[in-house]
Design a protein around this motif. Structure first.
Motif, short mmCIF file in Angstrom:
data_model
loop_
_atom_site.label_atom_id
_atom_site.label_comp_id
_atom_site.label_asym_id
_atom_site.label_seq_id
_atom_site.Cartn_x
_atom_site.Cartn_y
_atom_site.Cartn_z
N LEU A 191 -2.22 5.05 -9.13
CA LEU A 191 -3.61 5.40 -8.92
C LEU A 191 -3.71 6.72 -8.15
CD1 LEU A 191 -6.44 3.98 -9.42
CD2 LEU A 191 -6.36 3.39 -6.99
N LEU A 192 -4.61 7.62 -8.59
CA LEU A 192 -4.80 8.91 -7.93
C LEU A 192 -6.12 8.92 -7.17
CD1 LEU A 192 -3.75 11.46 -10.70
CD2 LEU A 192 -2.32 10.19 -9.11
N VAL A 193 -6.09 9.39 -5.93
CA VAL A 193 -7.29 9.48 -5.12
C VAL A 193 -7.22 10.69 -4.20
CG1 VAL A 193 -7.85 7.00 -5.09
CG2 VAL A 193 -6.29 7.95 -3.37
N HIS A 194 -8.41 11.12 -3.72
CA HIS A 194 -8.42 12.11 -2.65
C HIS A 194 -7.79 11.52 -1.40
CE1 HIS A 194 -12.01 13.92 -4.84
NE2 HIS A 194 -11.23 14.96 -4.64
N LYS A 195 -7.31 12.36 -0.54
CA LYS A 195 -6.87 11.90 0.77
C LYS A 195 -8.02 11.23 1.51
CE LYS A 195 -5.74 13.40 5.37
NZ LYS A 195 -5.88 14.49 6.33
N LYS A 196 -9.22 11.84 1.41
CA LYS A 196 -10.37 11.32 2.14
C LYS A 196 -10.86 9.99 1.57
CE LYS A 196 -13.73 13.85 -0.68
NZ LYS A 196 -14.82 14.85 -0.69
N CYS A 197 -10.45 9.67 0.33
CA CYS A 197 -10.94 8.46 -0.33
C CYS A 197 -9.94 7.30 -0.28
CB CYS A 197 -11.28 8.75 -1.79
SG CYS A 197 -12.66 9.91 -2.02
N HIS A 198 -8.72 7.55 0.12
CA HIS A 198 -7.70 6.51 -0.07
C HIS A 198 -7.98 5.26 0.75
CE1 HIS A 198 -5.90 7.86 3.75
NE2 HIS A 198 -5.13 6.78 3.70
N LYS A 199 -8.64 5.41 1.93
CA LYS A 199 -8.94 4.23 2.75
C LYS A 199 -10.14 3.46 2.21
CE LYS A 199 -7.05 6.07 7.06
NZ LYS A 199 -7.34 6.41 8.49
N LEU A 200 -10.87 4.04 1.27
CA LEU A 200 -12.07 3.40 0.75
C LEU A 200 -11.81 2.64 -0.55
CD1 LEU A 200 -14.52 6.41 1.31
CD2 LEU A 200 -14.07 4.49 2.85
N VAL A 201 -10.60 2.74 -1.06
CA VAL A 201 -10.27 2.06 -2.32
C VAL A 201 -10.34 0.55 -2.12
CG1 VAL A 201 -8.47 1.64 -4.03
CG2 VAL A 201 -8.85 3.95 -3.16
N GLN A 202 -11.19 -0.11 -2.91
CA GLN A 202 -11.37 -1.56 -2.77
C GLN A 202 -10.58 -2.36 -3.79
OE1 GLN A 202 -15.60 -2.13 -2.97
NE2 GLN A 202 -15.99 -1.19 -0.97
N LYS A 203 -10.31 -1.77 -4.93
CA LYS A 203 -9.54 -2.48 -5.95
C LYS A 203 -8.10 -2.65 -5.48
CE LYS A 203 -8.00 -2.16 -10.75
NZ LYS A 203 -7.99 -1.35 -11.99
N PRO A 204 -7.63 -3.89 -5.40
CA PRO A 204 -6.26 -4.11 -4.93
C PRO A 204 -5.24 -3.59 -5.93
CG PRO A 204 -7.20 -6.16 -5.72
CD PRO A 204 -8.32 -5.15 -5.73
N CYS A 205 -4.08 -3.27 -5.40
CA CYS A 205 -3.00 -2.77 -6.27
C CYS A 205 -2.46 -3.92 -7.10
CB CYS A 205 -1.89 -2.15 -5.43
SG CYS A 205 -0.53 -1.49 -6.41
N SER A 206 -2.36 -3.69 -8.40
CA SER A 206 -1.86 -4.74 -9.29
C SER A 206 -0.35 -4.67 -9.45
CB SER A 206 -2.52 -4.60 -10.66
OG SER A 206 -2.18 -3.35 -11.25
N SER A 207 0.25 -3.64 -8.83
CA SER A 207 1.69 -3.38 -8.99
C SER A 207 2.05 -3.11 -10.44
CB SER A 207 2.54 -4.55 -8.47
OG SER A 207 2.32 -4.72 -7.08
N GLU A 208 1.02 -2.92 -11.25
CA GLU A 208 1.23 -2.57 -12.66
C GLU A 208 0.80 -1.12 -12.87
OE1 GLU A 208 -0.93 -5.29 -15.00
OE2 GLU A 208 0.23 -7.05 -14.39
N HIS A 209 1.44 -0.49 -13.79
CA HIS A 209 1.13 0.92 -14.04
C HIS A 209 -0.28 1.10 -14.57
CE1 HIS A 209 1.69 5.10 -15.13
NE2 HIS A 209 1.24 4.81 -16.35
N VAL A 210 -1.03 2.00 -13.93
CA VAL A 210 -2.36 2.37 -14.39
C VAL A 210 -2.32 3.87 -14.70
CG1 VAL A 210 -4.78 2.58 -13.81
CG2 VAL A 210 -3.48 0.61 -13.00
N ASP A 211 -2.69 4.22 -15.92
CA ASP A 211 -2.64 5.63 -16.30
C ASP A 211 -3.51 6.45 -15.37
OD1 ASP A 211 -0.92 5.20 -18.38
OD2 ASP A 211 -2.54 4.84 -19.83
N PRO A 212 -2.95 7.43 -14.68
CA PRO A 212 -3.74 8.27 -13.78
C PRO A 212 -4.71 9.14 -14.57
CG PRO A 212 -1.53 9.13 -13.99
CD PRO A 212 -1.54 7.82 -14.70
N ILE A 213 -5.79 9.52 -13.90
CA ILE A 213 -6.78 10.38 -14.55
C ILE A 213 -6.34 11.81 -14.40
CG2 ILE A 213 -9.23 10.96 -14.65
CD1 ILE A 213 -9.81 8.37 -13.18
N GLU A 214 -5.59 12.31 -15.36
CA GLU A 214 -5.14 13.69 -15.34
C GLU A 214 -5.59 14.35 -16.64
OE1 GLU A 214 -1.39 14.95 -13.55
OE2 GLU A 214 -0.81 12.86 -13.63
N VAL A 215 -6.11 15.54 -16.55
CA VAL A 215 -6.66 16.25 -17.70
C VAL A 215 -5.95 17.59 -17.85
CG1 VAL A 215 -8.74 17.17 -18.74
CG2 VAL A 215 -8.88 15.15 -17.27
N LYS A 216 -5.59 17.90 -19.06
CA LYS A 216 -4.99 19.22 -19.29
C LYS A 216 -6.00 20.31 -19.03
CE LYS A 216 -1.32 18.19 -22.57
NZ LYS A 216 -0.73 18.57 -23.87
#
Length: 538
Positions: free
Chosen positions: A116-141
């Motif tokens: 999962l990709l997040v801002h530094k300022k947002c990482h403490k606000l993430v509410q969705k727990p980690c599934s320990s499963e791969h989630v495709d990051p939001i990356e755009v060419k």
């Protein structure tokens, strides 16, 4: 196998020492002959010429050991996620706020489990727990170039920018196209390759680099060459550290007490830093022979180191790896700091960082407490080094620690640094004791060099009263000791465990090279224009 500290082993011989003991003073247990008791000739300060090649020098104690610096990777645990600061090669968007993740170097956080990709300022606000499963990051060419590589820049982002760099992110270098020698016009800046140098001798080795003495074939000038295998630095953070070291080398070339850079070049398998060759050896090598220094000598070295640190700080650089190994003596006896692999650059007044790094015996309490820190950590390290020069031991040695496995650990050392009251040897002058107490104050805010007057407090400290700082910075003060050197290539001041090594580089492995992303090292080539102009005069 754990290596025993020289300072701790001195305790073993203390009981049979002929000098009188003072109850309650730990330092008096290893009181050593003063410089004046050894002789009146300055050559006795560092007796550095063995009776025969490979034999120990008079008074040499090889139990003083070299300990390398380490950088502990920082992980942030939130809701099951394990976030780590990462550098993104493509445009990325925060999974929490959906905004673009901006910044230089390490732009945001990435969960090492679900990606999962997040801002530094947002990482403490993430509410969705980690599934320990791969989630495709939001990356755009990036639509402009097809690859989305973020632009490299050597300057620090302004305060008006939408997202500041992460705490320990060195600014990335400007991209520069590779230049072929046949494309250069007459008189323009040339590029170097390994063929331009003759490899003479190994003079040092670290955890990921080898240092050679080399000769530039065209001018016959002697340099040091730091060789780094790309396969060891392909991690994002390692690459950034190499780029930071290059930037600091470029900056350091403008100061008399810092090792400067001649040039940089690369091969498919290695990176090469060609730097000044400082012939006098390092303070660790000399302290192995002398154990402790007269106060005047320690004052001289501490003053020159102070000027070097102040220069780095004024250019937004925290050194973070001051130790005996990294303080070199030139052929005249002046100091030069080297090895900028632990540096943090781009630090503005009031800025802090939080990376847990350094050589264990020199790490400041604020780093161990996990606090944000600034330039204060360098003044703490100078206090530790000055203590070693004056007392002949570390301020954190514990009686009988070498015989107790529980006390001969890194964790116990850190506990001592944080909690132990530092004992100042009674043999030292009041001024020396005062400067040590100032530098070794466990409170960063109250430490010498960290107050409202900053560096001025060091300049005006009574310990440095006899120092003419302007003349010192111009190298107009005669050093207290001049290394014995018979020629420009004399290696008597370098440890034989290095100089006896074979000088050749191992052949390239095509399989290893195929796994290296060469685009990560674009723009690494560099030539110092000042040194180049000097060579052209030869």
């Amino acid at each position: 196998m754990r290596m025993r500290s020289f300072w701790s082993e001195l305790l073993t011989a203390a009981a049979s020492h002929p000098f009188p003991l003072v109850p309650g003073d730990v330092v008096s247990l290893y009181e050593l002959p003063r410089y004046d008791d050894v002789g009146d000739d300055d050559d006795d300060l560092f007796p550095n010429v063995p009776a025969a090649p490979g034999m120990p020098c008079m008074g040499e104690d090889r139990s003083i050991y070299r300990r390398g610096a380490r950088r502990w990777r920082k992980l942030y645990r939130v809701n099951g996620h394990i976030f780590q600061a990462k550098r993104f090669n493509r445009r990325a968007f925060c999974a929490f706020c959906q905004d673009r993740i901006w910044g230089l170097g390490r732009q945001g956080f990435k969960c090492i489990q679900c990606k999962l990709l997040v801002h530094k300022k947002c990482h403490k606000l993430v509410q969705k727990p980690c599934s320990s499963e791969h989630v495709d990051p939001i990356e755009v060419k990036d639509e402009t170039n097809g690859e989305g590589t973020l632009p490299r820049a050597s300057s620090v982002r302004s305060r008006a920018d939408p997202e500041p760099p992460l705490p320990d992110t060195p600014p990335a270098p400007p991209a520069a196209p590779a230049v072929r020698s046949e494309d250069l016009e007459p008189g323009s800046q040339r590029q170097y390759s390994l063929d331009d140098f003759e490899l003479i001798r190994v003079i040092g080795r670290g955890s990921y680099a080898k240092v050679l003495m080399v000769e530039l074939r065209r001018t016959k000038r002697v340099y040091a060459m730091k060789v780094i295998k790309k396969a060891l630095v392909t991690d994002d953070e390692d690459i950034d550290w190499v780029q930071t070291e290059k930037h600091v080398f470029e900056t350091a070339s403008n100061h008399p007490f810092l090792v400067g850079l001649h040039s940089c070049f690369q091969t498919p398998s290695r990176l090469f830093f060609v730097i000044e060759f400082v012939r006098g050896g390092d303070l660790m090598f000399h302290m192995q022979r002398q154990r402790r220094l007269p106060e005047e000598h320690a004052r001289f070295y501490a003053a020159e180191i102070s000027l070097a640190l102040h220069f780095l700080h004024s250019h937004g650089i925290i050194y973070r790896d001051l130790k005996l190994d990294n303080v070199l003596l030139d052929h005249e006896g002046h100091i030069k700091l080297t090895d900028y692999g632990m540096c943090k650059e781009g630090v503005r007044p009031g800025d802090t960082t939080s990376t847990f790094c350094g050589t264990p015996n020199y790490i400041a309490p604020e780093i161990l407490r996990g606090e944000e820190y600034g330039f204060s950590v360098d003044w703490w390290a100078l206090g530790v080094l000055t203590y070693e020069m004056l007392a002949g031991r570390s301020p954190f040695d514990i009686a009988q620690a070498a015989d107790n496995p529980d006390q001969n650990t890194e964790d116990y050392l850190f506990q001592v640094i944080l909690e132990k009251t530092i004992r100042i040897p009674r043999s030292l002058s009041v001024k020396a004791a005062s400067v040590l107490k100032g530098f070794l104050n466990k409170s960063a805010a109250e430490r010498l060099g960290c107050g409202e007057n900053a560096f001025l407090d060091i300049l005006h400290h009574p310990f440095f009263k006899t120092i003419d700082w302007e003349m010192l910075e111009q190298k107009q003060v005669v050093p207290p000791f001049k290394p014995r050197l018979e020629s420009e290539r004399d290696l008597a001041n370098f440890p034989p465990e290095f100089t006896d090594e074979p000088v050749h580089l191992t052949p390239d492995n095509d399989t290893v090279i195929a796994d290296i992303d060469q685009s990560e090292f674009e723009g690494f080539e560099y030539v110092n224009p000042l040194l180049m102009s000097l060579e052209d005069c030869v």
